[in-house]
Enzyme design. Structure first.
Site, PDB file in Angstrom:
ATOM      1  CD  GLU A   1      51.185 -12.695  51.626  1.00 25.23           C
ATOM      2  OE1 GLU A   1      51.325 -12.720  52.856  1.00 25.23           O
ATOM      3  OE2 GLU A   1      51.319 -13.707  50.905  1.00 25.23           O
TER       4      GLU A   1
ATOM      5  CE  LYS B   1      48.918 -14.933  56.654  1.00 28.98           C
ATOM      6  NZ  LYS B   1      50.240 -15.273  56.073  1.00 28.98           N
TER       7      LYS B   1
ATOM      8  CB  CYS C   1      49.703 -16.310  52.185  1.00 26.46           C
ATOM      9  SG  CYS C   1      51.169 -17.215  51.607  1.00 26.46           S
TER      10      CYS C   1
END
Length: 538
Positions: free
Chosen positions: A283, A344, A395
């Site tokens: 990321e 995301k 994440c």
């Protein structure tokens, strides 16, 4: 075995003054805080997982047949010490953020403690108490603003005898088993004078903990149509420095990842390492938008063409309007360039977007650092990268059951976690998130490949064992042959049903306890807490 015996100590006289109540409540308050510390120590980086069982037993004893007010006070002290310790890493953003989040999360444990007190008056109370734990996690994982799952019992047990249960019912089943062992031990303490009963309860607690050893876990690849394995390279380019301003000058983080990829390509060309099938960048590995920055586009293309295989690149790109950005994993092909991408789905409140921005920005000027809100993606991260169909999560998404489940149930043969923990580099957060990834490997029977900007990058086998792990704050590039799997675990097949069933059962047990208390009051009978309460307010 009703398990509704009175406590082994006789009731004490009710203290008359507030000073007496405080004095008598101090030992109980200290024990509640101690239980919170023990639970915190069961999580990484300490990872003393048996303490999670001890902490559950401790708070169960402290709330056993107490009044709701007394139990809530114990729950507050328990929750505050636990959350303040566990979430100390949030202080990197600001001490106020750490304190506010810790208090909010502790309030769920206050409600849970009150529920524990209520159900402790019922037959088979250890079972109902364990269910109340799941109800608390179920709500806290979802409310408010999509929830915050940090601190679930399962995440303290990612390498314990309980862990394999994740393959049957996911993280909620692991949490339930841990909680049940703890409440059974609490019941054993309360019945210690009845040696046979206490012994049976201890044995039952141990048996619950050993059930995971009966769950078979996969290790090899398994395929229906595609290859059974892929050689995956992971690039950890590192960042200039940790903290809120980890990026340094523009293009620096990107250049770090380009350089590590070029080094790997040189080793492949020299025959020092085999050529990988695909490469994973983390990321934010591109710290500028490569679509509108020609230098970034050219640098990525050069790296991808030199290594000669598709690379999954993490980048922030422009959103649907000038007020939003997208946090994406982009498949960059050596021939066709950027192609499929995953956005995301679960941006982090106050870190990646500001709720109620128009109001809060007037009072909290530090929120101006989040200049644009992250726009949430609407699709699951199923991407074909070379020969591997991956399930990409970014994440903190690894903490959310539904996002990871969908990444496997919809076709991901290996899980990829692209993450940037550079803000929290010298805190407990990277270890805590790494532990979640280990649980996900077992839960879904998939290898997990973690690519982090500054660590921890890793490859985890489908049985949860760590194949490779990098150090923090270092540049690194490594390759591993990773099994690819198509079969689904029981947890994949049942999805969220176990958690809903367990959580609603816990909610129902609290409702039943409240109804029973009302019925006793209508009949003019003393409630059990009136019989056994020692009268202190703490």
């Amino acid at each position: 075995m009703a398990l509704t015996l009175d406590p082994v100590h006789p009731p004490e006289a009710v203290p008359r003054t507030w000073r007496e109540r405080v004095r008598r409540g101090l030992p109980r308050a200290g024990l509640a805080a101690l239980c919170g510390v023990l639970l915190a120590l069961s999580f990484p980086p300490y990872g003393i997982w048996p303490l999670s069982v001890v902490a559950v037993a401790g708070i169960s004893l402290l709330t056993y047949r107490r009044t709701v007010r007394q139990a809530a006070w114990s729950g507050l002290l328990f929750g505050l010490t636990f959350m303040l310790w566990l979430l100390y890493w949030i202080g990197v953003i600001g001490k106020d953020a750490w304190l506010i989040l810790s208090v909010v999360e502790a309030l769920y444990l206050v409600l849970m403690a009150a529920g524990l007190a209520l159900v402790s008056r019922m037959r088979w109370w250890p079972l109902w108490s364990a269910l109340v734990w799941i109800t608390q996690e179920w709500v806290r994982d979802r409310v408010p603003l999509g929830g915050f799952p940090w601190g679930r019992l399962a995440f303290a047990n990612t390498s314990s005898p309980y862990t394999p249960l994740a393959a049957l019912g996911g993280a909620p089943l692991v949490s339930f088993a841990v909680a049940l062992s703890g409440t059974l031990l609490a019941a054993a303490v309360l019945t210690y004078r009845q040696r046979i009963t206490a012994g049976v309860l201890v044995v039952a607690a141990v048996v619950v903990g050993l059930l995971g050893y009966a769950v078979p876990l996969p290790t090899a690849g398994q395929t229906v149509s595609g290859p059974a394995a892929a050689r995956i390279a992971v690039i950890q380019g590192n960042v200039p420095h940790a903290g809120m301003d980890f990026l340094g000058r523009p293009m620096q983080v990107l250049q770090n990842h380009v350089n590590e990829t070029l080094k790997l390509a040189a080793e492949v060309k020299a025959g020092q390492v085999p050529k990988p099938d695909l490469v994973i960048w983390p990321e934010n590995s591109s710290d500028v938008n490569p679509y509108i920055t020609p230098e970034a586009y050219a640098a990525i293309t050069t790296a991808v063409q030199t290594i000669g295989v598709p690379v999954l690149v993490g980048a922030l790109v422009d959103g649907p309007d000038n007020q939003h950005v997208l946090n994406e994993g982009i498949v960059w092909d050596p021939v066709s360039g950027p192609g499929a991408h995953y956005t995301k789905q679960h941006p982090v409140p106050f870190g990646e977007y500001v709720p109620f921005r128009s109001i809060l920005m007037k009072y909290i000027t530090r929120l101006q650092r989040v200049a644009r809100d992250f726009y949430p993606g609407r699709t699951t991260g199923i991407l074909d990268v070379g020969p591997a169909r991956i399930g990409d999560v970014i994440c903190f998404e690894v903490a959310y059951d539904g996002i990871v489940h969908d990444s496997v149930a919809k076709g991901g043969r290996v899980l990829v976690v692209q993450t940037n923990n550079a803000t929290y580099e010298h805190t407990d957060q990277p270890d805590q998130q790494f532990a979640m990834s280990r649980l996900r490997a077992i839960e879904h029977g998939r290898s997990v490949v973690i690519a982090a900007t500054s660590g921890i990058s890793a490859v985890i086998a489908p049985d949860g064992s760590v194949v490779h792990r990098t150090k923090l704050a270092t540049a690194a590039a490594f390759e591993e042959t990773v099994p690819l799997r198509d079969s689904l675990t029981p947890a994949d097949r049942v999805g969220a049903w176990p958690e809903w069933v367990l959580a609603l059962a816990g909610l129902g047990s609290v409702a039943a306890a409240l109804a029973a208390g009302r019925q006793r009051r209508r009949r003019g009978l003393p409630t059990k807490d009136e019989k056994t309460s020692t009268g202190d307010s703490a």
